[in-house]
Design a protein around this motif. Structure first.
Motif, PDB file in Angstrom:
ATOM      1  N   ARG A  15       9.753  -3.106  -2.620  1.00  0.00           N
ATOM      2  CA  ARG A  15      10.265  -1.870  -2.411  1.00  0.00           C
ATOM      3  C   ARG A  15      11.260  -1.797  -3.745  1.00  0.00           C
ATOM      4  N   ASP A  69       9.315  -0.355   3.899  1.00  0.00           N
ATOM      5  CA  ASP A  69      10.045   0.621   4.298  1.00  0.00           C
ATOM      6  C   ASP A  69      11.181   0.020   4.827  1.00  0.00           C
ATOM      7  N   LYS A  92       3.447   2.128   5.073  1.00  0.00           N
ATOM      8  CA  LYS A  92       3.837   1.712   3.336  1.00  0.00           C
ATOM      9  C   LYS A  92       3.767   0.254   3.886  1.00  0.00           C
ATOM     10  N   ASN A 143       0.544  -1.544  -0.048  1.00  0.00           N
ATOM     11  CA  ASN A 143       0.031  -0.161  -0.048  1.00  0.00           C
ATOM     12  C   ASN A 143       0.829   1.263  -0.129  1.00  0.00           C
ATOM     13  N   ASN A 144       0.402   2.471  -0.602  1.00  0.00           N
ATOM     14  CA  ASN A 144       1.168   3.355  -0.565  1.00  0.00           C
ATOM     15  C   ASN A 144       0.536   4.159   0.080  1.00  0.00           C
ATOM     16  N   ASP A 145       0.790   3.723   1.522  1.00  0.00           N
ATOM     17  CA  ASP A 145       0.385   4.688   2.686  1.00  0.00           C
ATOM     18  C   ASP A 145       1.122   4.905   3.443  1.00  0.00           C
ATOM     19  N   GLU A 146       1.140   5.879   4.728  1.00  0.00           N
ATOM     20  CA  GLU A 146       2.209   6.626   4.788  1.00  0.00           C
ATOM     21  C   GLU A 146       3.332   5.394   5.725  1.00  0.00           C
TER      22      GLU A 146
END
Length: 187
Positions: A170, A156, A133, A128-131
């Motif tokens: 990543r 991350d 990751k 997910n491209n959330d805060e």
């Protein structure tokens, strides 16, 4: 490697012992015996031995037989692994053709990897491209028992993102851990 004499003290002979061992273990074995009668030889052949040596045995004969048997057993394992991988690939290709949507395809591929590939668990996740990751499992098959919820994997640069899942997401490249107990990135 097991060197098994056919004549043993007790209720079972070496052939019976091998049959019991083969139920739980994939270990190469060689019969060492002075017994050459046809009935014993036929029973031994039915257990698919890796070798049959008649006593007395010279040191050189034993060493060469052991070396050949161990090599052959390793090659058989490679062939079995390769055949399983080809079967998984072939069935996965069929799943791509037959599946009507992405989730159905992912579920079927996870099932194939466990059922035909011989693995205990297969799962697929998206990053997910959330805060934080986070990584969201979208499909799984096999023995799981809450494992995926407990993981807390990210993609991350933190410790939780250094395993093969986080690394693959990543970098966009395959990441493999052949021995998770010894892999420092899998801590």
């Amino acid at each position: 490697l097991i060197l098994m004499d056919i004549l043993l003290d007790g209720k079972m002979d070496g052939i019976d012992a091998v049959l019991e061992i083969k139920k739980n273990y994939d270990i190469p074995f060689i019969y060492c015996t002075a017994n050459t009668n046809e009935q014993t030889l036929q029973r031994a052949k039915e257990t698919e031995p890796h070798g049959y040596i008649i006593k007395p045995i010279s040191r050189e004969e034993l060493l060469s037989k052991v070396e050949i048997v161990l090599h052959k057993h390793e090659m058989e394992k490679v062939i079995k692994r390769t055949n399983r991988a080809l079967k998984v690939l072939s069935k996965s290709n069929h799943a791509v053709i037959k599946s009507e949507n992405e989730l159905e395809l992912l579920n079927e591929i996870c099932r194939i990897i466990v059922k035909d590939g011989g693995y205990r668990l297969s799962w697929i996740a998206f990053g997910n491209n959330d805060e934080i990751k986070s990584v969201k499992p979208v499909s799984q098959f096999g023995y799981e028992e809450g494992y995926l919820k407990k993981l807390g994997i990210t993609w991350d640069d933190s410790e939780r993102g250094m395993g093969p899942v986080g690394t693959a997401i990543r970098t966009g490249k395959p990441a493999v851990s052949k021995d998770i107990l010894k892999d420092s990135n899998f801590a």
